[in-house]
Design a protein around this motif. Structure first.
Motif, PDB file in Angstrom:
ATOM      1  N   SER A 109      36.397  30.293  34.990  1.00 44.04           N
ATOM      2  CA  SER A 109      36.837  29.545  36.166  1.00 44.04           C
ATOM      3  C   SER A 109      36.784  30.454  37.392  1.00 44.04           C
ATOM      4  CB  SER A 109      38.261  29.019  35.972  1.00 44.04           C
ATOM      5  OG  SER A 109      38.318  28.122  34.879  1.00 44.04           O
ATOM      6  N   PHE A 110      36.400  29.875  38.523  1.00 42.31           N
ATOM      7  CA  PHE A 110      36.309  30.615  39.777  1.00 42.31           C
ATOM      8  C   PHE A 110      37.242  29.988  40.812  1.00 42.31           C
ATOM      9  CE2 PHE A 110      31.557  30.730  38.490  1.00 42.31           C
ATOM     10  CZ  PHE A 110      31.774  31.756  37.594  1.00 42.31           C
ATOM     11  N   ASN A 111      37.598  30.778  41.829  1.00 44.76           N
ATOM     12  CA  ASN A 111      38.330  30.217  42.961  1.00 44.76           C
ATOM     13  C   ASN A 111      37.429  30.048  44.182  1.00 44.76           C
ATOM     14  OD1 ASN A 111      38.054  32.885  43.669  1.00 44.76           O
ATOM     15  ND2 ASN A 111      40.220  33.224  44.147  1.00 44.76           N
ATOM     16  N   ARG A 112      36.144  30.111  43.959  1.00 47.16           N
ATOM     17  CA  ARG A 112      35.125  29.757  44.932  1.00 47.16           C
ATOM     18  C   ARG A 112      34.184  28.760  44.261  1.00 47.16           C
ATOM     19  NH1 ARG A 112      38.362  32.741  47.085  1.00 47.16           N
ATOM     20  NH2 ARG A 112      37.914  34.561  48.412  1.00 47.16           N
ATOM     21  N   ALA A 122      34.834  35.694  38.421  1.00 46.09           N
ATOM     22  CA  ALA A 122      36.011  35.549  37.565  1.00 46.09           C
ATOM     23  C   ALA A 122      37.063  36.600  37.903  1.00 46.09           C
ATOM     24  CB  ALA A 122      35.607  35.645  36.099  1.00 46.09           C
ATOM     25  N   LEU A 123      36.628  37.820  38.195  1.00 46.38           N
ATOM     26  CA  LEU A 123      37.559  38.879  38.599  1.00 46.38           C
ATOM     27  C   LEU A 123      38.221  38.541  39.928  1.00 46.38           C
ATOM     28  CD1 LEU A 123      35.359  41.935  37.602  1.00 46.38           C
ATOM     29  CD2 LEU A 123      37.593  41.383  36.610  1.00 46.38           C
ATOM     30  N   LEU A 124      37.448  38.014  40.859  1.00 45.70           N
ATOM     31  CA  LEU A 124      38.004  37.627  42.153  1.00 45.70           C
ATOM     32  C   LEU A 124      39.056  36.543  41.978  1.00 45.70           C
ATOM     33  CD1 LEU A 124      37.794  38.024  45.251  1.00 45.70           C
ATOM     34  CD2 LEU A 124      36.105  36.170  45.252  1.00 45.70           C
ATOM     35  N   ALA A 125      38.779  35.583  41.100  1.00 46.65           N
ATOM     36  CA  ALA A 125      39.742  34.512  40.839  1.00 46.65           C
ATOM     37  C   ALA A 125      41.033  35.041  40.231  1.00 46.65           C
ATOM     38  CB  ALA A 125      39.117  33.469  39.919  1.00 46.65           C
ATOM     39  N   ASP A 126      40.945  36.161  39.512  1.00 45.45           N
ATOM     40  CA  ASP A 126      42.123  36.781  38.909  1.00 45.45           C
ATOM     41  C   ASP A 126      42.842  37.719  39.875  1.00 45.45           C
ATOM     42  OD1 ASP A 126      41.775  35.469  36.525  1.00 45.45           O
ATOM     43  OD2 ASP A 126      40.684  37.110  35.567  1.00 45.45           O
ATOM     44  N   GLY A 127      42.357  37.796  41.102  1.00 44.38           N
ATOM     45  CA  GLY A 127      42.988  38.652  42.096  1.00 44.38           C
ATOM     46  C   GLY A 127      42.571  40.109  42.026  1.00 44.38           C
TER      47      GLY A 127
END
Length: 387
Positions: free
Chosen positions: A32-35, A291-296
Motif C-alpha cells: 500500500s502507498f500513500n501516493r 511503501a517505505l514513504l507510506a510507513d513514514g
C-alpha cells in the motif's frame, strides 16, 4: 562469483565493468502507498510475426499482459496505451484499442488491479486536420471507446490540436466540449515538446506562465470532470508552480522523469502523485521506496529511490522521445521478454554506448533483477555491435 564484462565508452574504448548491485526482493503481496502511483507500461513486440515492423508492427499480447501483472504485483496502477506504449511511434489507434480492451479485461481478473487509459486524437493526422471540430470528434471517439469498455481516460495531448489551434480559447473550447461529455472524471496530460516536438506551443503559448493560465482556466471551468493533471516538462519548478495553484480537490501527477523523487516526497505542504514511464523500468525499487514513504520512513525512501534518478535521466536524455528504447532494454535484461526488439524497430533509436551507460547505472541502482541473465544478454548485444 563476481560478474565482469567489457563495456564501451563514448571515446570508443572498452573497459572492464564489475557488477556490484543487489536485486531488490519482491513483495509477497501488493504493498500500500500513500501516493497514487501509475506506471506507464510498454508493449512487447512479436519478432516471430513482425514482417513489417515500421508499417504493421505485431504485438506479443501474452508477454504484454504478463508485464502488466508484474506491475500490479508491485502495487502500481497502470497508465495504459500512453506514450510509453509507443502511441504515435509504433502503436496506432487500432492497436491501442486492442491493448485497452485486453488490459481492461485482464484487470478484472486481478483483485485490486486498476488502470487508466490514454485517449487522444492519433487516428487524425495533423496534416489532415481542418477544423477544431475534427479534433473534438476524434477525442469523442477515443474517450467514448474507453468509457464504453468500462475504463477511465487520461486525456492525452493532441498533435492535431497543436496544429489547428489559433489561440488559448481554442484549447478551452475543445477541452470544455469533451469534458462536458465524459461519464467519469479524467486526468489531463501536459506533455512537453521534449517528449513530442509536435506539441510545441501547446495550450496556445510557448511561454510557460501563459500556458499555465490556460490550463488552470480549463480545470476551473470543468472541476467536476477533472480528477487531476499529469505534467511532464522535466522542470520541477514548473510542476511546483502548477501544483501550488491547483484547486484543492485536483490532483497533481508528476510525469517528471528527472525529478520525481523530490516531487513525490513533497515540500512538507504539497506533494505530487505519480504517473511515470520510469516506473515501468524500476518497478521493484519504486514499489519498495513508496511503501517505505507510506510507513513514514522518509530517509529509507530516499535511499532506495534516489539511485534510480541518474538511471532515469540517462534513459530520458535528449532526444527524450526515444526513452522507450531504454525502458524496453531493461525489460529484456530483467527477463520480462525474450528479445530486444520494439514496434517500428525503435530499439535502433539509441546506440550501444547509451545502452552500456544504462547497464552500468541500472546495476548501481540495484535495478538488474537477474544479474547473470542481464550480463549474458548484454554480452550478446555487444557481439551484435562487433564488440
Amino acid at each position: 562469483m563476481s560478474l565482469v564484462l567489457d563495456l564501451p565508452a563514448a571515446d570508443g574504448t572498452l573497459s572492464a565493468y564489475r557488477l556490484s548491485g543487489e536485486p531488490t526482493p519482491r513483495p509477497t503481496s501488493p504493498p500500500s502507498f500513500n501516493r497514487i502511483a501509475y506506471a506507464a507500461a510498454h508493449v512487447v513486440s512479436d519478432p516471430r510475426k513482425d514482417s513489417s515492423p515500421w508499417g504493421a508492427p505485431v504485438i506479443d499480447w501474452d508477454a504484454t499482459m504478463a508485464f502488466r501483472h508484474h506491475l500490479w504485483a508491485h502495487g502500481f496502477k497502470i497508465a495504459e496505451a500512453m506514450d510509453t506504449a509507443q502511441r504515435g511511434m509504433g502503436l496506432d489507434w487500432t492497436g491501442a484499442q486492442e491493448l485497452i480492451r485486453r488490459s481492461l479485461n485482464e484487470a478484472r481478473s486481478v483483485p485490486g488491479a486498476d488502470l487508466a487509459c490514454g485517449a487522444g486524437t492519433d487516428q487524425l493526422a495533423p496534416e489532415n486536420t481542418q477544423t477544431l471540430q475534427d479534433v473534438i470528434s476524434a477525442y469523442e471517439t477515443q474517450i467514448g471507446f474507453v468509457e464504453a469498455e468500462g475504463g477511465r481516460a487520461v486525456m492525452m495531448a493532441s498533435r492535431a490540436l497543436a496544429k489547428i489551434a489559433k489561440s488559448p480559447d481554442d484549447y478551452r473550447t475543445a477541452y470544455g466540449e469533451i469534458l462536458r461529455q465524459t461519464q467519469n472524471k479524467v486526468v489531463l496530460h501536459w506533455l512537453g515538446d521534449m517528449f513530442d516536438p509536435q506539441l510545441a506551443g501547446y495550450w496556445g503559448s510557448h511561454v510557460f506562465e501563459q500556458a499555465l493560465e490556460t490550463v488552470l482556466a480549463i480545470i476551473n471551468d470543468n472541476r467536476d470532470k477533472v480528477e487531476g493533471i499529469k505534467i511532464s516538462l522535466l522542470d520541477n519548478s514548473k510542476e511546483i508552480a502548477l501544483r501550488k495553484r491547483l484547486p484543492e480537490e485536483i490532483l497533481c501527477f508528476t510525469g517528471d522523469d528527472f525529478n520525481y523523487a523530490e516531487l513525490i516526497e513533497g515540500d512538507g505542504e504539497r506533494y505530487s502523485h505519480a504517473l511515470l514511464g520510469i516506473f515501468d523500468a524500476v518497478a521493484p525499487q519504486a514499489s519498495k521506496a513508496l511503501a517505505l514513504l507510506a510507513d513514514g520512513e522518509t530517509q529509507a525512501f530516499r535511499d532506495v529511490i534516489e539511485p534510480t534518478v541518474p538511471l532515469s535521466r540517462k534513459i530520458f536524455e535528449a532526444p527524450t522521445q526515444y526513452y522507450k528504447a531504454g525502458v524496453v532494454f531493461l525489460a529484456w535484461l530483467n527477463g520480462h521478454q525474450s528479445h530486444f526488439t520494439m514496434p517500428a524497430g525503435m530499439q535502433s533509436a539509441r546506440g550501444i554506448v547509451h545502452y552500456a551507460d544504462i547497464f552500468r547505472l541500472a546495476d548501481q541502482a540495484n535495478v538488474l533483477d537477474k544479474p547473470e541473465l542481464a550480463t549474458s544478454r548484454m554480452k550478446s548485444l555487444l557481439q551484435v555491435y562487433g564488440l
